[in-house]
Design a protein around this motif. Sequence first.
Motif, PDB file in Angstrom:
ATOM      1  N   TYR A   5       0.829  -1.206   0.000  1.00 38.35           N
ATOM      2  CA  TYR A   5       0.000   0.000   0.000  1.00 38.35           C
ATOM      3  C   TYR A   5       0.861   1.253   0.000  1.00 38.35           C
ATOM      4  O   TYR A   5       0.555   2.248  -0.658  1.00 38.35           O
ATOM      5  CB  TYR A   5      -0.934   0.019   1.221  1.00 38.35           C
ATOM      6  N   PHE A   6       1.954   1.205   0.788  1.00 39.98           N
ATOM      7  CA  PHE A   6       2.859   2.357   0.859  1.00 39.98           C
ATOM      8  C   PHE A   6       3.510   2.628  -0.502  1.00 39.98           C
ATOM      9  O   PHE A   6       3.579   3.774  -0.953  1.00 39.98           O
ATOM     10  CB  PHE A   6       3.945   2.097   1.920  1.00 39.98           C
ATOM     11  N   ILE A   7       3.971   1.533  -1.160  1.00 41.02           N
ATOM     12  CA  ILE A   7       4.579   1.682  -2.487  1.00 41.02           C
ATOM     13  C   ILE A   7       3.567   2.238  -3.476  1.00 41.02           C
ATOM     14  O   ILE A   7       3.883   3.128  -4.283  1.00 41.02           O
ATOM     15  CB  ILE A   7       5.129   0.325  -2.972  1.00 41.02           C
ATOM     16  N   GLN A   8       2.326   1.743  -3.399  1.00 39.49           N
ATOM     17  CA  GLN A   8       1.270   2.204  -4.299  1.00 39.49           C
ATOM     18  C   GLN A   8       0.982   3.691  -4.082  1.00 39.49           C
ATOM     19  O   GLN A   8       0.767   4.443  -5.035  1.00 39.49           O
ATOM     20  CB  GLN A   8      -0.003   1.387  -4.071  1.00 39.49           C
ATOM     21  N   ALA A   9       0.996   4.120  -2.799  1.00 40.76           N
ATOM     22  CA  ALA A   9       0.734   5.531  -2.490  1.00 40.76           C
ATOM     23  C   ALA A   9       1.825   6.425  -3.079  1.00 40.76           C
ATOM     24  O   ALA A   9       1.540   7.503  -3.621  1.00 40.76           O
ATOM     25  CB  ALA A   9       0.649   5.729  -0.974  1.00 40.76           C
ATOM     26  N   ILE A  10       3.085   5.988  -2.982  1.00 38.55           N
ATOM     27  CA  ILE A  10       4.197   6.761  -3.535  1.00 38.55           C
ATOM     28  C   ILE A  10       4.088   6.836  -5.058  1.00 38.55           C
ATOM     29  O   ILE A  10       4.341   7.885  -5.666  1.00 38.55           O
ATOM     30  CB  ILE A  10       5.549   6.143  -3.120  1.00 38.55           C
ATOM     31  N   VAL A  11       3.701   5.719  -5.679  1.00 37.56           N
ATOM     32  CA  VAL A  11       3.528   5.695  -7.134  1.00 37.56           C
ATOM     33  C   VAL A  11       2.457   6.676  -7.561  1.00 37.56           C
ATOM     34  O   VAL A  11       2.604   7.419  -8.546  1.00 37.56           O
ATOM     35  CB  VAL A  11       3.176   4.265  -7.619  1.00 37.56           C
ATOM     36  N   GLN A  12       1.343   6.716  -6.799  1.00 36.75           N
ATOM     37  CA  GLN A  12       0.270   7.647  -7.114  1.00 36.75           C
ATOM     38  C   GLN A  12       0.732   9.099  -6.994  1.00 36.75           C
ATOM     39  O   GLN A  12       0.344   9.951  -7.788  1.00 36.75           O
ATOM     40  CB  GLN A  12      -0.923   7.407  -6.174  1.00 36.75           C
ATOM     41  N   LEU A  13       1.577   9.373  -6.014  1.00 34.99           N
ATOM     42  CA  LEU A  13       2.105  10.734  -5.850  1.00 34.99           C
ATOM     43  C   LEU A  13       2.954  11.133  -7.055  1.00 34.99           C
ATOM     44  O   LEU A  13       2.885  12.273  -7.527  1.00 34.99           O
ATOM     45  CB  LEU A  13       2.937  10.823  -4.572  1.00 34.99           C
ATOM     46  N   LYS A  14       3.756  10.197  -7.564  1.00 33.39           N
ATOM     47  CA  LYS A  14       4.630  10.480  -8.701  1.00 33.39           C
ATOM     48  C   LYS A  14       3.852  10.604 -10.004  1.00 33.39           C
ATOM     49  O   LYS A  14       4.233  11.386 -10.894  1.00 33.39           O
ATOM     50  CB  LYS A  14       5.688   9.385  -8.824  1.00 33.39           C
ATOM     51  N   GLN A  15       2.765   9.850 -10.130  1.00 37.41           N
ATOM     52  CA  GLN A  15       1.992   9.879 -11.379  1.00 37.41           C
ATOM     53  C   GLN A  15       1.219  11.181 -11.556  1.00 37.41           C
ATOM     54  O   GLN A  15       0.983  11.625 -12.679  1.00 37.41           O
ATOM     55  CB  GLN A  15       1.019   8.694 -11.410  1.00 37.41           C
ATOM     56  N   PRO A  17       1.800  14.575  -9.952  1.00 43.48           N
ATOM     57  CA  PRO A  17       2.558  15.463  -9.053  1.00 43.48           C
ATOM     58  C   PRO A  17       1.814  16.736  -8.681  1.00 43.48           C
ATOM     59  O   PRO A  17       1.913  17.201  -7.544  1.00 43.48           O
ATOM     60  CB  PRO A  17       3.834  15.762  -9.844  1.00 43.48           C
ATOM     61  N   LEU A  18       1.070  17.340  -9.622  1.00 43.12           N
ATOM     62  CA  LEU A  18       0.375  18.595  -9.331  1.00 43.12           C
ATOM     63  C   LEU A  18      -0.730  18.386  -8.306  1.00 43.12           C
ATOM     64  O   LEU A  18      -0.790  19.087  -7.280  1.00 43.12           O
ATOM     65  CB  LEU A  18      -0.200  19.194 -10.610  1.00 43.12           C
ATOM     66  N   ILE A  19      -1.609  17.413  -8.591  1.00 41.86           N
ATOM     67  CA  ILE A  19      -2.708  17.134  -7.651  1.00 41.86           C
ATOM     68  C   ILE A  19      -2.154  16.675  -6.310  1.00 41.86           C
ATOM     69  O   ILE A  19      -2.644  17.089  -5.248  1.00 41.86           O
ATOM     70  CB  ILE A  19      -3.654  16.065  -8.242  1.00 41.86           C
ATOM     71  N   SER A  20      -1.112  15.851  -6.352  1.00 43.10           N
ATOM     72  CA  SER A  20      -0.521  15.356  -5.107  1.00 43.10           C
ATOM     73  C   SER A  20       0.082  16.490  -4.282  1.00 43.10           C
ATOM     74  O   SER A  20      -0.073  16.531  -3.056  1.00 43.10           O
ATOM     75  CB  SER A  20       0.560  14.319  -5.427  1.00 43.10           C
ATOM     76  N   SER A  21       0.760  17.420  -4.960  1.00 43.63           N
ATOM     77  CA  SER A  21       1.363  18.563  -4.257  1.00 43.63           C
ATOM     78  C   SER A  21       0.294  19.425  -3.606  1.00 43.63           C
ATOM     79  O   SER A  21       0.439  19.846  -2.445  1.00 43.63           O
ATOM     80  CB  SER A  21       2.195  19.399  -5.231  1.00 43.63           C
ATOM     81  N   ILE A  22      -0.783  19.684  -4.361  1.00 42.73           N
ATOM     82  CA  ILE A  22      -1.879  20.494  -3.807  1.00 42.73           C
ATOM     83  C   ILE A  22      -2.521  19.774  -2.620  1.00 42.73           C
ATOM     84  O   ILE A  22      -2.831  20.388  -1.589  1.00 42.73           O
ATOM     85  CB  ILE A  22      -2.935  20.787  -4.893  1.00 42.73           C
ATOM     86  N   ALA A 313     -11.749  16.408   0.013  1.00 43.77           N
ATOM     87  CA  ALA A 313     -12.599  15.337  -0.512  1.00 43.77           C
ATOM     88  C   ALA A 313     -12.757  15.450  -2.023  1.00 43.77           C
ATOM     89  O   ALA A 313     -12.789  14.438  -2.738  1.00 43.77           O
ATOM     90  CB  ALA A 313     -13.963  15.365   0.175  1.00 43.77           C
ATOM     91  N   SER A 314     -12.874  16.690  -2.525  1.00 48.09           N
ATOM     92  CA  SER A 314     -13.025  16.871  -3.973  1.00 48.09           C
ATOM     93  C   SER A 314     -11.762  16.445  -4.711  1.00 48.09           C
ATOM     94  O   SER A 314     -11.830  15.859  -5.799  1.00 48.09           O
ATOM     95  CB  SER A 314     -13.349  18.336  -4.288  1.00 48.09           C
ATOM     96  N   MET A 315     -10.592  16.698  -4.114  1.00 49.78           N
ATOM     97  CA  MET A 315      -9.348  16.262  -4.749  1.00 49.78           C
ATOM     98  C   MET A 315      -9.204  14.745  -4.690  1.00 49.78           C
ATOM     99  O   MET A 315      -8.717  14.116  -5.638  1.00 49.78           O
ATOM    100  CB  MET A 315      -8.157  16.940  -4.061  1.00 49.78           C
ATOM    101  N   THR A 316      -9.633  14.146  -3.591  1.00 46.81           N
ATOM    102  CA  THR A 316      -9.610  12.693  -3.482  1.00 46.81           C
ATOM    103  C   THR A 316     -10.521  12.067  -4.530  1.00 46.81           C
ATOM    104  O   THR A 316     -10.189  11.066  -5.166  1.00 46.81           O
ATOM    105  CB  THR A 316     -10.055  12.256  -2.070  1.00 46.81           C
ATOM    106  N   HIS A 317     -11.690  12.673  -4.707  1.00 47.27           N
ATOM    107  CA  HIS A 317     -12.647  12.200  -5.718  1.00 47.27           C
ATOM    108  C   HIS A 317     -12.020  12.266  -7.104  1.00 47.27           C
ATOM    109  O   HIS A 317     -12.172  11.342  -7.931  1.00 47.27           O
ATOM    110  CB  HIS A 317     -13.918  13.052  -5.651  1.00 47.27           C
TER     111      HIS A 317
END
Length: 435
Positions: A5-15, A17-22, A313-317
Motif C-alpha cells: 500500500y505504501f509503495i502504491q501511495a508513492i507511485v500515485q504521488l509520482k503519477q 505530481p500537481l494534484i498530489s502537491s496540492i 474530498a473533492s481532490m480525493t474524488h
Amino acid sequence: MIKQYFIQAIVQLKQHPLISSINIMGTSLAIFLIMLVVMINNIGILSFSPESNRDRFLHGSFISIGNKNWGDDSESSSNGAMSLKSVNEIYKSLKTPECVTAYTVYPSTVVASIPGQNLVNLEMRETDAEYFKVFDYTFLDGKPYNKEEVESHIPLAVLSESTARAIFGTSKGVVGKYMLINYSSCKVIGVVKNVSILAEKGFSEIWTPIGTISPAATYHDNSGIMGAFSATILAKDRDDFDDIRKEYNKRLDGYNKSLEPTGFHIIPRSRPYDQETENQVIGANLEPDVNKARKIEITIYVILLIVPAINLASMTHSRLRQRMIEVGVRRAFGSTHMQLLNQIIIENMIITLIAGIIGLILSLIFANTMASEFFQVKWNPSLTETQIDFSMLFQPKIFIYAILFCFVLNILSCGIPAWRASRSNIVNSLGGKIM
C-alpha cells in the motif's frame, strides 16, 4: 500488504505530481493550523521543567472570603491571594500530599546590583524550602536553601542563569558571592537554568526565602486572611486528589470556625484546582467551568477539520476517478468491496500522514519563532519576553493529537469517495465512472 500500500501511495504521488502537491499542501496547512491551536490551548497543561509534575499538582492560587455583614456570598465577596497564616492553616498542615509549598502569587520587580555596577530590574519570588521539591529546577551550580535557612530568615538568593550573567557577567563561580537586592545584601546560594514565563508558578529570575527581602510575609488584610501568597500541592499520585480535597475541606471547616468571631468566612469555590482547571481560571471570584471550555475547544477542532476536509474530498474524488479502471479490473478478478475500501483509505492515510508530519514540523517551528505573539500567561506583571523551546512542545501528547487529527481528516476527506468507488459496479468502473 501495508508495504505494498505504501509503495502504491508513492507511485500515485509520482503519477500526478500537481494534484498530489496540492493535496499535501492543503493537508499540511490544515494540520499546521489545528496543531497550532492545540499548542496554544495546551501549553498551560503540558508538563515541562520546572513544572514537570503538573499532572500531580493541585493549586490554591487565590482565596475568596465573605462576611456576615456583606450579604449573599454570590453577590458580595473579597477575592485574592492568601496571607501566609492562611496558607499555613489550610494547606501546609495537610498530611496526605507528598509536599506542599507556599510562595508569593506573582514575582515582584526588584532592583539588583553589585557595588560599582548599574542597577538591573529583575523579577523576584519569595518561597519556602519545599518550593524546590515541588518544582524541579535544573541547578547549574550550588543548591536551594533549606527549611532551617528559611526559618532563620537568612538573606539568600537563587539566581537564574541569565540573572547571574546580568549581575556578575558570568553564570559560573558566583555561588558564595554577595549582591544587593533592593539595596539589601544577599548571598547567592545557587544558579538554575532559565525558566520560561509560561511556567506561571515556577517562573522568576531571583528566588529568596520568605520574609528576607520584602515585607510580603507580614502583609495581610481582612483579619489576616488575605495577603500575597499562593500554595501548590504535589500529590503522590492523581488518585490521591479526592483524599487531599477531603482533608482540605476539613482544614477549611476548622479555619472557618476560628474566624467566626471576626464575621469572616472562606468561600470554597471547589478549590484546590488541578492543572487543567487552574488553566481555566479567569478571575479569583469565578469558579472555572472546565466542561464548557472543553466543548468550545472541541467545536474549534471540528470546524478546523471539516472545512479543509470538504476541499480535500473533492481532490480525493478526482484522484479516484482516474483510478476507476484499476478498480474495475480488480473487481473483475475477485477483489471485495471491503478490500478496495481498505486499500484506498490506507493509501490516502499514508499521504495524509506524510502531510501531517510536515504540518506538525511547521507548527513547531512557527510556535518556537512566534512564541511572544501566541503564548501568553493570564496575569503577567513582568516585562520578561515569552520564551519557548522545542522540549516544551515536543511531547507525546502533541504527537497523539497530530496522529489523531490525521486519521480523522483522512476519514472525513476520503471516506465517502472511497466508499462510492468501492461500491461502483464493474461495468461503470471499467468505463471510468464512479457510482
